[in-house]
Design an enzyme around this catalytic site. Structure first.
Site, mmCIF file in Angstrom:
data_model
loop_
_atom_site.group_PDB
_atom_site.id
_atom_site.type_symbol
_atom_site.label_atom_id
_atom_site.label_comp_id
_atom_site.label_asym_id
_atom_site.label_seq_id
_atom_site.Cartn_x
_atom_site.Cartn_y
_atom_site.Cartn_z
ATOM 1 C CB CYS A 74 -25.116 2.838 -95.206
ATOM 2 S SG CYS A 74 -26.719 3.149 -95.122
ATOM 3 C CB CYS A 80 -30.559 4.333 -90.418
ATOM 4 S SG CYS A 80 -31.310 2.946 -90.298
ATOM 5 C CB CYS A 160 -30.713 -2.323 -95.689
ATOM 6 S SG CYS A 160 -29.816 -2.410 -94.131
ATOM 7 C CD GLN A 284 -27.168 -16.566 -82.638
ATOM 8 O OE1 GLN A 284 -27.044 -15.648 -83.028
ATOM 9 N NE2 GLN A 284 -26.998 -17.237 -81.632
ATOM 10 C CD GLU A 334 -34.880 -20.480 -73.821
ATOM 11 O OE1 GLU A 334 -33.597 -20.577 -74.180
ATOM 12 O OE2 GLU A 334 -35.740 -19.886 -74.023
ATOM 13 C CG ASP A 382 -25.679 -17.992 -75.961
ATOM 14 O OD1 ASP A 382 -25.272 -16.734 -75.794
ATOM 15 O OD2 ASP A 382 -25.873 -18.279 -77.150
ATOM 16 C CB CYS A 409 -24.983 -10.880 -76.609
ATOM 17 S SG CYS A 409 -26.345 -11.105 -75.268
HETATM 18 N N1 SAH Z 1 -27.587 -20.439 -77.177
HETATM 19 C C1 SAH Z 1 -28.813 -20.051 -78.067
HETATM 20 C C2 SAH Z 1 -29.666 -18.794 -77.506
HETATM 21 C C3 SAH Z 1 -28.850 -17.880 -76.768
HETATM 22 S S1 SAH Z 1 -30.055 -16.320 -76.582
HETATM 23 C C4 SAH Z 1 -28.427 -19.733 -79.306
HETATM 24 O O1 SAH Z 1 -27.308 -19.372 -79.709
HETATM 25 O O2 SAH Z 1 -29.163 -19.869 -80.331
HETATM 26 C C5 SAH Z 1 -30.180 -16.541 -74.719
HETATM 27 C C6 SAH Z 1 -31.473 -17.447 -74.388
HETATM 28 O O3 SAH Z 1 -31.845 -17.425 -73.064
HETATM 29 C C7 SAH Z 1 -32.959 -16.941 -74.926
HETATM 30 O O4 SAH Z 1 -33.348 -18.101 -75.681
HETATM 31 C C8 SAH Z 1 -33.623 -16.907 -74.030
HETATM 32 O O5 SAH Z 1 -35.075 -17.273 -74.218
HETATM 33 C C9 SAH Z 1 -33.190 -17.594 -72.818
HETATM 34 N N2 SAH Z 1 -33.474 -17.164 -71.355
HETATM 35 C C10 SAH Z 1 -33.644 -16.012 -71.131
HETATM 36 N N3 SAH Z 1 -33.448 -15.819 -69.679
HETATM 37 C C11 SAH Z 1 -33.724 -17.096 -69.359
HETATM 38 C C12 SAH Z 1 -33.636 -17.780 -67.849
HETATM 39 N N4 SAH Z 1 -33.769 -17.042 -66.814
HETATM 40 N N5 SAH Z 1 -33.689 -19.081 -68.034
HETATM 41 C C13 SAH Z 1 -33.426 -19.765 -69.020
HETATM 42 N N6 SAH Z 1 -33.312 -19.190 -70.171
HETATM 43 C C14 SAH Z 1 -33.422 -17.958 -70.281
#
Ligand code: SAH
Length: 452
Positions: A74, A80, A160, A284, A334, A382, A409
């Site tokens: 790039c 950047c 990009c 995503q 969530e 997650d 992550c």
């Molecule tokens: N599994 C999903 C999103 C993962 S990202 C996917 O793959 O698309 C993490 C998620 O956790 C986000 O949507 C965020 O809003 C949520 N989050 C963050 N803190 C939280 C909490 N204390 N309790 C419940 N959800 C939460």
């Protein structure tokens, strides 16, 4: 430490790379962080900053080059703030990401589990389905681009290499429209001007395209001309939306959307599941690797249609809906209300009925479910970068699932949380890094845990 001074130069052997990809070496026993230096290199570092326990420098000269060093593909790489590993070959990036996970697991978690090779992309370019370009003036010209590292100065970018070509084209069309009709662009310093950001979303499976123009106002002039120009050049254009953001804030999007062309949503698929995506929905950004990640998570969950599954931190229900196809019942938890509504709608449009989405913080909901005596056979989690709160982990252990699938992550909070689970009767069987963000330091990990 007293002798290390800013402006002085030192020969340094880089023996590791830090969380954000900087090379790390030692000067007189003190850790030095050097942007752009790679493991195995010998460099001359010039010191920029001396802190209490470490110093920061930049490369003055490379004495011994890493075989993984490449000329960035790039042309904007040096300036950047978007990518941070353009100087490292893709093979080298995958190696670095695996090592980062191994180091965190060993140092923080004291875990010696099998870490597989990072699953990379066959073609690690043009992988993003969403771009957010700031709009501004640079040297009297209307530009779109990205910010330079740790700043809000825009570097003008016309192409990009990690964005879809359609996103580059949309930015060009809007820049031309701004110039042709003398539209004012937003100035962060004064809070004046109209056009703030261009957000694009390209559905890789269906080809549908959404353009969101974030404005500091209620409407835009010369709307017809803009829509005409977009329609003419952007095949698949399905939706053009104005997003109102009149606040002086770094948050890109405001809450209100006005559709000025086409529909309010676009449709995309992950595997065979359909998702409706609106301007504010989370989705995503790397659709190809998302399928790889979720397939791995489901392989580890090893479902046989009889299980109760809990998907903690479920977002818009992506993993929950996949799991529901192979389980008896799935609960998704969530915190963000809007995401839960999206999740419910996604279940409905796919005709998936064996799932219930609960809105609320996992810290509150998980102990409640555990208290009610709800048992799960498999728990998938997650969490965001900060990982799981201990009350969530305690509730998970109390529910006594046979299997836990942890999608992370952030390797350091992952290692911390795995340690808790290892101390509370779970064993880390295997760890699979998946590269969702080539050329950046980010890495996603899926972990397979089983009850001891
Ligand atoms: N599994 C999903 C999103 C993962 S990202 C996917 O793959 O698309 C993490 C998620 O956790 C986000 O949507 C965020 O809003 C949520 N989050 C963050 N803190 C939280 C909490 N204390 N309790 C419940 N959800 C939460």
């Amino acid at each position: 430490m007293q002798d290390i001074k800013t402006g002085k130069k030192y020969e340094v052997c880089i023996d590791n790379m830090a969380h954000e990809g900087q090379g790390v070496g030692r000067i007189e026993g003190v850790a030095v962080f050097v942007e752009g230096a790679l493991t195995g290199e010998k460099i001359i570092a010039e010191i920029d900053k001396v802190s209490k326990n470490y110093v920061i420098g930049h490369i003055n000269q490379i004495l011994d080059k890493s075989p993984d060093r490449i000329q960035p593909l790039c042309p904007y790489a040096e300036k950047c703030g978007g990518c941070s590993l353009q100087h490292l070959s893709y093979k080298g990036q995958l190696k670095y990401k695996k090592q980062k996970i191994k180091d965190n697991l060993e140092k923080i978690g004291k875990i010696q589990a099998k870490v597989h090779e990072t699953i990379g992309m066959e073609k690690p370019q043009r992988y993003r389905n969403k771009a957010q370009f700031p709009v501004g003036m640079v040297e009297g010209k209307t530009v779109t681009g990205f910010y330079t590292p740790r700043s809000h100065d825009i570097i003008p970018i016309e192409s990009c290499m990690i964005q879809h070509e359609i996103s580059d084209n949309i930015a060009r069309i809007i820049r031309n429209w701004i110039k042709e009709y003398g539209i004012y662009v937003y100035d962060e310093k004064t809070g004046k001007g109209l056009i703030r950001h261009i957000v694009t979303r390209v559905a890789f499976k269906t080809g549908e395209v959404m353009v969101v123009i974030v404005i500091n106002g209620k409407n835009i002039p010369c709307k017809k001309q803009l829509i005409h120009a977009l329609k003419k050049d952007i095949k698949g254009l399905k939706s053009v939306v104005l997003n109102i953001n009149t606040k002086r804030t770094n948050v890109i999007m405001g809450e209100k959307n006005i559709t000025i062309y086409g529909s309010d949503n676009i449709i995309d698929y992950i595997n065979d599941i359909k998702f409706e995506i609106s301007p504010l929905s989370f989705f995503q950004v790397n659709p190809v690797q998302t399928e790889v990640l979720y397939e791995k998570a489901l392989e580890y969950a090893d479902l046989s249609r009889n299980e109760t599954v809990i998907d903690v931190y479920c977002g818009i229900g992506t993993i929950s809906l996949f799991a529901a196809q192979k389980a008896s019942f799935v609960y998704g938890i969530e915190a963000i209300q809007q995401a839960v509504e999206d999740a419910k709608r996604n279940a409905r449009i796919n005709g998936i009925k064996n799932v219930e989405f609960i809105s609320g913080e996992a810290e509150k909901i998980m102990p409640e479910l555990a208290g009610k005596g709800i048992k799960a056979d498999v728990i998938i989690m997650d969490p965001p970068r900060k990982g799981c709160n201990i009350s969530v982990l305690a509730a998970v252990v109390k529910m006594n699932p046979k299997k836990i699938v942890y999608v992370s992550c952030n390797p350091s909070t992952l290692a911390r949380d795995l340690k808790y689970l290892e101390d509370n009767s779970y064993k880390t069987i295997e760890v699979q890094p998946v590269d969702m963000f080539p050329y950046t330091y980010h890495i996603e990990t899926v972990v397979n845990l089983q009850r001891k």
